[in-house]
Design a protein around this motif. Structure first.
Motif, PDB file in Angstrom:
ATOM      1  N   LEU A  43       0.366  -1.231  -0.276  1.00 13.24           N
ATOM      2  CA  LEU A  43      -0.015   0.031  -0.394  1.00 13.24           C
ATOM      3  C   LEU A  43       0.867   1.043   0.120  1.00 13.24           C
ATOM      4  N   GLN A  44       2.307   1.008  -1.097  1.00 12.78           N
ATOM      5  CA  GLN A  44       3.079   2.791  -1.137  1.00 12.78           C
ATOM      6  C   GLN A  44       2.187   3.732  -1.258  1.00 12.78           C
ATOM      7  N   GLY A  45       2.279   4.897  -1.062  1.00 13.07           N
ATOM      8  CA  GLY A  45       1.635   5.884  -1.400  1.00 13.07           C
ATOM      9  C   GLY A  45       0.836   6.397  -0.535  1.00 13.07           C
ATOM     10  N   ARG A  46       0.547   5.914   0.763  1.00 13.79           N
ATOM     11  CA  ARG A  46      -0.442   6.162   1.841  1.00 13.79           C
ATOM     12  C   ARG A  46       0.742   6.313   2.810  1.00 13.79           C
ATOM     13  N   PRO A  47      -0.052   7.729   3.600  1.00 13.10           N
ATOM     14  CA  PRO A  47       0.714   8.286   4.804  1.00 13.10           C
ATOM     15  C   PRO A  47       0.405   7.405   5.673  1.00 13.10           C
ATOM     16  N   GLY A  48       1.458   7.512   6.709  1.00 14.20           N
ATOM     17  CA  GLY A  48       1.819   6.298   7.540  1.00 14.20           C
ATOM     18  C   GLY A  48       2.885   5.223   7.488  1.00 14.20           C
ATOM     19  N   ALA A  49       2.956   4.373   8.085  1.00  8.98           N
ATOM     20  CA  ALA A  49       4.145   3.840   8.224  1.00  8.98           C
ATOM     21  C   ALA A  49       4.029   2.765   7.324  1.00  8.98           C
ATOM     22  N   ASN A  50       4.664   2.626   6.809  1.00  8.43           N
ATOM     23  CA  ASN A  50       4.640   2.080   5.514  1.00  8.43           C
ATOM     24  C   ASN A  50       6.063   0.963   5.457  1.00  8.43           C
ATOM     25  N   VAL A  51       6.158  -0.547   6.211  1.00  8.76           N
ATOM     26  CA  VAL A  51       6.541  -1.921   6.682  1.00  8.76           C
ATOM     27  C   VAL A  51       6.598  -2.643   5.341  1.00  8.76           C
ATOM     28  N   GLN A  52       7.755  -2.777   4.593  1.00  6.10           N
ATOM     29  CA  GLN A  52       8.257  -3.553   3.181  1.00  6.10           C
ATOM     30  C   GLN A  52       9.751  -4.725   3.896  1.00  6.10           C
ATOM     31  N   VAL A  53       9.162  -5.868   3.204  1.00  6.94           N
ATOM     32  CA  VAL A  53      10.661  -6.295   3.277  1.00  6.94           C
ATOM     33  C   VAL A  53      10.869  -6.006   1.945  1.00  6.94           C
ATOM     34  N   ASP A  54      12.446  -5.933   2.002  1.00  2.32           N
ATOM     35  CA  ASP A  54      13.553  -5.745   1.111  1.00  2.32           C
ATOM     36  C   ASP A  54      13.820  -7.495   0.916  1.00  2.32           C
ATOM     37  N   PRO A  55      13.883  -8.018  -1.129  1.00  3.84           N
ATOM     38  CA  PRO A  55      14.206  -9.265  -1.442  1.00  3.84           C
ATOM     39  C   PRO A  55      15.616  -9.322  -0.816  1.00  3.84           C
ATOM     40  N   LEU A  56      16.812  -8.824  -1.477  1.00  6.93           N
ATOM     41  CA  LEU A  56      18.267  -8.982  -1.354  1.00  6.93           C
ATOM     42  C   LEU A  56      18.235  -9.224  -0.252  1.00  6.93           C
ATOM     43  N   ALA A  57      19.491 -10.370  -0.607  1.00  9.68           N
ATOM     44  CA  ALA A  57      20.800 -11.156   0.666  1.00  9.68           C
ATOM     45  C   ALA A  57      20.736  -9.871   2.354  1.00  9.68           C
ATOM     46  N   ASP A  58      20.578  -8.984   1.595  1.00 14.00           N
ATOM     47  CA  ASP A  58      21.740  -8.374   2.962  1.00 14.00           C
ATOM     48  C   ASP A  58      20.976  -6.802   3.183  1.00 14.00           C
ATOM     49  N   GLY A  59      18.959  -6.951   2.575  1.00 21.07           N
ATOM     50  CA  GLY A  59      18.127  -5.945   2.840  1.00 21.07           C
ATOM     51  C   GLY A  59      17.522  -7.300   4.585  1.00 21.07           C
ATOM     52  N   GLY A  60      15.959  -7.381   4.367  1.00 21.14           N
ATOM     53  CA  GLY A  60      16.009  -7.235   5.549  1.00 21.14           C
ATOM     54  C   GLY A  60      14.391  -6.331   5.298  1.00 21.14           C
ATOM     55  N   VAL A  61      13.688  -5.892   6.821  1.00 22.24           N
ATOM     56  CA  VAL A  61      12.668  -5.636   6.855  1.00 22.24           C
ATOM     57  C   VAL A  61      12.625  -4.107   6.803  1.00 22.24           C
ATOM     58  N   LEU A  62      11.640  -3.717   6.348  1.00 22.90           N
ATOM     59  CA  LEU A  62      12.322  -1.595   6.275  1.00 22.90           C
ATOM     60  C   LEU A  62      11.226  -0.918   6.434  1.00 22.90           C
ATOM     61  N   VAL A  63      11.503   0.062   7.307  1.00 27.52           N
ATOM     62  CA  VAL A  63       9.629   1.067   7.622  1.00 27.52           C
ATOM     63  C   VAL A  63      10.019   2.815   7.436  1.00 27.52           C
ATOM     64  N   GLU A  64       8.830   2.943   6.821  1.00 33.70           N
ATOM     65  CA  GLU A  64       9.345   4.490   5.634  1.00 33.70           C
ATOM     66  C   GLU A  64       8.104   4.874   6.383  1.00 33.70           C
ATOM     67  N   TRP A  65       8.333   6.643   6.635  1.00 32.66           N
ATOM     68  CA  TRP A  65       7.353   7.099   7.095  1.00 32.66           C
ATOM     69  C   TRP A  65       7.180   7.902   6.017  1.00 32.66           C
ATOM     70  N   GLY A  66       5.478   8.016   5.506  1.00 39.17           N
ATOM     71  CA  GLY A  66       4.558   8.501   4.269  1.00 39.17           C
ATOM     72  C   GLY A  66       3.883   9.384   5.172  1.00 39.17           C
ATOM     73  N   THR A  67       4.468  10.894   4.311  1.00 35.45           N
ATOM     74  CA  THR A  67       3.952  11.641   4.561  1.00 35.45           C
ATOM     75  C   THR A  67       2.300  12.103   3.381  1.00 35.45           C
ATOM     76  N   GLN A  68       1.431  13.246   3.802  1.00 42.75           N
ATOM     77  CA  GLN A  68       0.732  13.718   3.560  1.00 42.75           C
ATOM     78  C   GLN A  68       1.349  13.628   1.519  1.00 42.75           C
ATOM     79  N   GLU A  69       0.566  13.686   0.812  1.00 39.06           N
ATOM     80  CA  GLU A  69       1.509  13.643  -1.085  1.00 39.06           C
ATOM     81  C   GLU A  69       1.529  15.327  -0.877  1.00 39.06           C
ATOM     82  N   GLU A  70       1.080  16.023  -0.455  1.00 37.64           N
ATOM     83  CA  GLU A  70       0.881  17.348  -0.865  1.00 37.64           C
ATOM     84  C   GLU A  70       2.128  17.880  -0.106  1.00 37.64           C
ATOM     85  N   LEU A  71       2.915  17.044   1.340  1.00 41.28           N
ATOM     86  CA  LEU A  71       4.375  17.589   1.318  1.00 41.28           C
ATOM     87  C   LEU A  71       5.096  17.226   1.035  1.00 41.28           C
TER      88      LEU A  71
END
Length: 136
Positions: A43-71
């Motif tokens: 559900l990328q693009g929505r405001p809030g905490a976007n929790v995703q899994v990185d498929p690379l071997a040295d990746g992992g679980v990442l959390v990015e903060w998404g703001t309202q689109e206007e900001l």
């Protein structure tokens, strides 16, 4: 070496990806329990905490903060138009402050909930939080 003459990063195994998916679900739950809008990476693009899994071997679980689109759009538009880095416009400073504050809040909330977390590599993942596992 890859088929086209350059190395591609190795992908994580299915077992590792399954464990990351489970960790991502638990991190998303912990953030939601704390009252933050949290959703999985689909559900990328929505405001809030976007929790995703990185498929690379040295990746992992990442959390990015998404703001309202206007900001986000205001900051990106100003950056694309060219700005003096020593005198950034308010919209860019505000966006960066929001990202920093929310990254730090997510780090502290997840650590308090029993997760092993750290700032992700900024060059690769921007202001994301890297969730490495559970400490409980």
């Amino acid at each position: 070496m890859g088929e086209h003459g350059f190395d591609l990063p190795p992908k994580a195994t299915r077992d590792v990806m399954d464990r990351r998916e489970e960790l991502a679900d638990k991190a998303c739950e912990a953030l939601a329990q704390a009252g933050l809008p949290a959703h999985r990476g689909d559900l990328q693009g929505r405001p809030g905490a976007n929790v995703q899994v990185d498929p690379l071997a040295d990746g992992g679980v990442l959390v990015e903060w998404g703001t309202q689109e206007e900001l986000a759009t205001a900051a990106v538009d100003l950056l694309e138009s060219g700005v003096d880095p020593s005198n950034l416009p308010h919209a860019i400073r505000h966006y960066e402050t929001v990202q920093t504050c929310m990254r730090d809040a997510i780090l502290q909330i997840l650590a308090s909930a029993g997760f092993h977390v750290a700032r992700a590599d900024a060059h690769t993942y921007g202001s994301a939080v890297h969730v490495k596992g559970r400490t409980l």
